[in-house]
Design a protein around this motif. Structure first.
Motif, PDB file in Angstrom:
ATOM      1  N   LEU A 147      19.334 -44.282 -85.998  1.00  0.00           N
ATOM      2  CA  LEU A 147      20.209 -43.252 -86.540  1.00  0.00           C
ATOM      3  C   LEU A 147      20.804 -43.753 -87.846  1.00  0.00           C
ATOM      4  O   LEU A 147      21.161 -44.931 -87.963  1.00  0.00           O
ATOM      5  CB  LEU A 147      21.317 -42.907 -85.542  1.00  0.00           C
ATOM      6  N   GLY A 148      20.891 -42.867 -88.820  1.00  0.00           N
ATOM      7  CA  GLY A 148      21.380 -43.274 -90.139  1.00  0.00           C
ATOM      8  C   GLY A 148      22.712 -42.647 -90.501  1.00  0.00           C
ATOM      9  O   GLY A 148      23.686 -42.742 -89.749  1.00  0.00           O
ATOM     10  N   SER A 149      22.780 -41.999 -91.640  1.00  0.00           N
ATOM     11  CA  SER A 149      24.028 -41.430 -92.128  1.00  0.00           C
ATOM     12  C   SER A 149      24.420 -40.207 -91.302  1.00  0.00           C
ATOM     13  O   SER A 149      23.587 -39.515 -90.727  1.00  0.00           O
ATOM     14  CB  SER A 149      23.890 -41.027 -93.601  1.00  0.00           C
TER      15      SER A 149
ATOM     16  N   ASN B 186      31.892 -44.020 -85.368  1.00  0.00           N
ATOM     17  CA  ASN B 186      31.816 -44.799 -86.600  1.00  0.00           C
ATOM     18  C   ASN B 186      30.387 -45.291 -86.791  1.00  0.00           C
ATOM     19  O   ASN B 186      29.527 -45.128 -85.918  1.00  0.00           O
ATOM     20  CB  ASN B 186      32.808 -45.961 -86.573  1.00  0.00           C
ATOM     21  N   GLN B 187      30.127 -45.916 -87.921  1.00  0.00           N
ATOM     22  CA  GLN B 187      28.763 -46.320 -88.245  1.00  0.00           C
ATOM     23  C   GLN B 187      28.241 -47.390 -87.290  1.00  0.00           C
ATOM     24  O   GLN B 187      27.043 -47.439 -86.997  1.00  0.00           O
ATOM     25  CB  GLN B 187      28.694 -46.834 -89.687  1.00  0.00           C
TER      26      GLN B 187
ATOM     27  N   LEU C 195      23.781 -51.798 -80.494  1.00  0.00           N
ATOM     28  CA  LEU C 195      23.604 -51.047 -79.251  1.00  0.00           C
ATOM     29  C   LEU C 195      23.120 -49.627 -79.484  1.00  0.00           C
ATOM     30  O   LEU C 195      23.087 -48.817 -78.552  1.00  0.00           O
ATOM     31  CB  LEU C 195      24.925 -51.022 -78.468  1.00  0.00           C
ATOM     32  N   SER C 196      22.756 -49.305 -80.699  1.00  0.00           N
ATOM     33  CA  SER C 196      22.294 -47.955 -81.000  1.00  0.00           C
ATOM     34  C   SER C 196      20.861 -47.757 -80.508  1.00  0.00           C
ATOM     35  O   SER C 196      20.112 -48.707 -80.319  1.00  0.00           O
ATOM     36  CB  SER C 196      22.375 -47.696 -82.511  1.00  0.00           C
ATOM     37  N   PRO C 197      20.427 -46.515 -80.298  1.00  0.00           N
ATOM     38  CA  PRO C 197      19.093 -46.244 -79.735  1.00  0.00           C
ATOM     39  C   PRO C 197      17.969 -46.451 -80.741  1.00  0.00           C
ATOM     40  O   PRO C 197      18.177 -46.445 -81.963  1.00  0.00           O
ATOM     41  CB  PRO C 197      19.194 -44.773 -79.310  1.00  0.00           C
TER      42      PRO C 197
ATOM     43  N   ILE D  87      25.813 -44.391 -76.647  1.00  0.00           N
ATOM     44  CA  ILE D  87      26.157 -43.283 -77.531  1.00  0.00           C
ATOM     45  C   ILE D  87      25.733 -41.935 -76.949  1.00  0.00           C
ATOM     46  O   ILE D  87      26.256 -40.871 -77.352  1.00  0.00           O
ATOM     47  CB  ILE D  87      25.485 -43.492 -78.919  1.00  0.00           C
ATOM     48  N   PHE D  88      24.810 -41.938 -75.973  1.00  0.00           N
ATOM     49  CA  PHE D  88      24.228 -40.685 -75.490  1.00  0.00           C
ATOM     50  C   PHE D  88      25.277 -39.769 -74.862  1.00  0.00           C
ATOM     51  O   PHE D  88      25.410 -38.596 -75.245  1.00  0.00           O
ATOM     52  CB  PHE D  88      23.109 -40.998 -74.480  1.00  0.00           C
TER      53      PHE D  88
END
Length: 615
Positions: A448-450, A462-463, A470-472, A529-530
């Motif tokens: 995931l980006g901006s 937040n970013q 831990l992002s997908p 995040i899901f």
């Protein structure tokens, strides 16, 4: 005869200053014995008498000058013409009486507005028969009590006596302009403008660079102390636009000390739905602003209203700040998918458990086959939104029913991805913000980006949460054909859209270019995040996100749907008659009656609408 600024009559005491100086520095002659000088002494006495007389006249003139200066500052006024003098031309007078909220300050000599009204009556009493006058109540919007100058001064006197404070700020320049226009229309040569105000700085901000040419003489009559003690609540902000039920929310409260003295142990209170919920004390240095964070949990969904209040000073108008917020909860979501385990858990993690508190989201799951079979028996309008997951290809008849649901105010959340082929979405094409055109394999996986942090659905993130360790990871995505320039809320690391938002008709559609079930496409359902991201988007779609806070005197437009009229009433303190307002063809109503701060309840006059709280 009277004086407009009678307090300055104490300046008459300055008339004794020349006499005191004379007595203090008077030189005493020394006595020296000489022989007989009778003729010389006689000449000397005559000379001394002349000098003393001249000095006495100069001394009296000096004292008289000081006394006249003091009398001039006190502003003498005549209630009638002097006997034996020819009457002057009639006077055209406009009294500008400042009734902004700062005039409600309780000073040592009384409330400033009451003192100002006394000065206004003194000015009015100084006018003689044949003079004309008008009255303007000055705030940020001049209130012209008489559209033209009148000679019936008793009417103006009654208006002054009945004048009340407003809750608005001040714009002195605009009121002076209006007074000047009244005098120009009157055609009178002898014009006078009397401005009675507390001289607060914010009322003069628009005077810079002004080239106003006055037809009349302008007299300013100040009231009130120079440095009043005043503290005020300047802002109350929530940390998020979407407030879920049973989730702690934070209020950022800012309080400023406008005085030159420190404030100690002032009491700050939070009231919700008319009941006091929190209390704390604060101390503020002179001229400084402090920030306090208050945490509160709303236990029931729906509209809630309240206020933050502070005590401890003499100006009550700015001691309270109102708020009105919609708390999301009990959202009915109909999930249409052949694989809903991850999705229903994200919508309500407590599903199937004994849970006494009201859940934020109540999901109902249907397979695509059952939805297709029972479409005529399903009351779609009873659900707050539809969620389309995996395998949602549907017939044209069912798709038309979904399109009609959205166009008439329904909300739709669509998850793309997970299937081996591109889904057939032709029936939903009129409402979708984009269509999938190709399956793309990502190697290495995309992140995931901006994203748009200003959007209500994405405020809590937040970013680091979006693209951190831990992002997908995303192994497969769809290439999209975007149409009608929807709002792009989030992108992948390569710039491909992730979340698109489109308003269509009276409804709204959010499209997620991710799979909610296939772990071969993405590990998104397994990542932290899901759950919060899905819940935020659902609560955003189900919340009536419209402006519910306006300033006193401002206009606001509310979307109330397909009802004919609404009834407006003030449910907090104060008197406000219930009024009915028409609704235009687009389902919007304009409300401009906010002359008093508080919580206004806007009720539909017929069934089918919802109650809105406006602070």
């Amino acid at each position: 005869m009277g004086f407009l600024n009678s307090i300055y009559l104490f300046g008459l005491l300055s008339a004794v200053i020349p006499f005191l100086i004379y007595l203090w520095f008077r030189r005493r002659a020394k006595v020296i014995d000489f022989s007989t000088l009778r003729f010389i002494l006689e000449a000397h006495r005559r000379s001394v008498r002349r000098i003393q007389l001249r000095q006495l006249i100069v001394l009296i003139l000096r004292a008289l000058i000081l006394a006249l200066i003091a009398a001039a500052i006190a502003r003498p006024i005549l209630s009638g013409a002097l006997p034996g003098l020819k009457a002057q031309a009639p006077t055209a007078c406009v009294i500008i009486l400042d009734n902004s909220y700062s005039m409600g300050y309780e000073g040592i000599r009384g409330r400033w507005f009451d003192l100002a009204k006394k000065k206004a009556l003194e000015v009015l009493n100084s006018l003689k028969r044949g003079d004309s006058a008008s009255l303007i109540l000055a705030s940020d919007h001049p209130d012209i009590r008489f559209s033209s100058l009148i000679q019936n001064l008793d009417e103006i006197r009654l208006e002054i006596q009945n004048a009340t404070l407003s809750y608005r700020s001040t714009d002195i320049l605009r009121s002076i302009e209006v007074a000047n226009e009244l005098l120009e229309r009157s055609g009178e040569e002898n014009g006078e403008i009397y401005l009675i105000t507390d001289m607060r700085r914010n009322g003069w901000q628009n005077l810079g660079g002004s080239r106003l040419k006055l037809k009349a003489h302008l007299f300013i009559l100040p009231v009130g102390e120079e440095s009043p003690d005043n503290i005020a609540i300047t802002s109350v902000k929530f940390n998020r636009s979407i407030l879920p039920v049973n989730i702690p929310v934070k209020m950022d409260v800012r309080v400023r000390n406008f005085s030159d003295a420190p404030i100690k142990d002032a009491v700050l209170e939070l009231s919700v739905d008319g009941e006091k919920r929190r209390q704390m004390t604060i101390s503020i240095p002179p001229g400084d602003e402090v920030r306090k964070e208050i945490t509160y949990i709303f236990r029931t969904p729906g509209y809630h209203f309240g206020w933050i209040q502070i005590s401890g000073d003499r100006l009550a108008a700015d001691n309270r700040r109102f708020f009105s917020r919609y708390v999301s909860g009990g959202v009915k979501a109909l999930c249409i998918s052949d694989r809903t385990s991850y999705l229903t858990y994200a919508l309500n993690p407590s599903l199937g458990l004994i849970y006494e508190e009201s859940p934020a989201i109540i999901p109902t799951s249907l397979t695509t086959e059952r939805f297709e079979r029972e479409i005529n028996d399903i009351p779609l309008e009873s659900y707050d939104l539809l969620v389309l997951g995996a395998g949602f290809s549907m017939s044209q008849t069912v798709a038309a029913r979904v399109v009609d649901y959205v166009e008439n105010g329904g909300k739709l959340l669509v998850f793309l991805g997970g299937e081996d082929k591109i889904p057939d979405l032709k029936g939903l094409e009129p409402i979708l913000p984009a269509l999938p055109v190709q399956i793309r394999e990502a190697d290495p996986p995309l992140k995931l980006g901006s994203f748009d942090r200003r959007h209500p659905a994405l405020e809590p993130f937040n970013q680091e949460m979006i693209s951190g360790p831990l992002s997908p990871d995303f192994f497969n995505i769809y290439a999209l054909k975007v149409k009608d320039k929807p709002e792009n809320l989030m992108r992948f690391s390569d710039g491909t859209p992730v979340i698109l938002d489109r308003k269509t008709g009276l409804g709204e559609v959010v499209l997620l270019n991710v799979s909610s079930w296939n772990l071969n496409w993405t590990n998104f359902p397994l990542k932290p995040i899901f759950l919060p991201l899905v819940q935020q988007i659902v609560l955003y779609l189900a919340s009536p996100l419209q402006e519910t806070e306006v300033g006193v005197g401002d206009r606001t437009v509310l979307d109330v749907g397909e009802i004919r009229s609404v009834k407006v009433s003030l449910i907090s303190e104060g008197e406000f008659p219930q009024i009915s307002l028409p609704v235009n063809e687009s389902g919007k109503v304009e409300f401009a009656g906010t002359s008093m701060p508080g919580i206004y309840r806007i009720d539909p006059s017929s069934k089918g609408g919802r109650t809105i709280y406006l602070s």
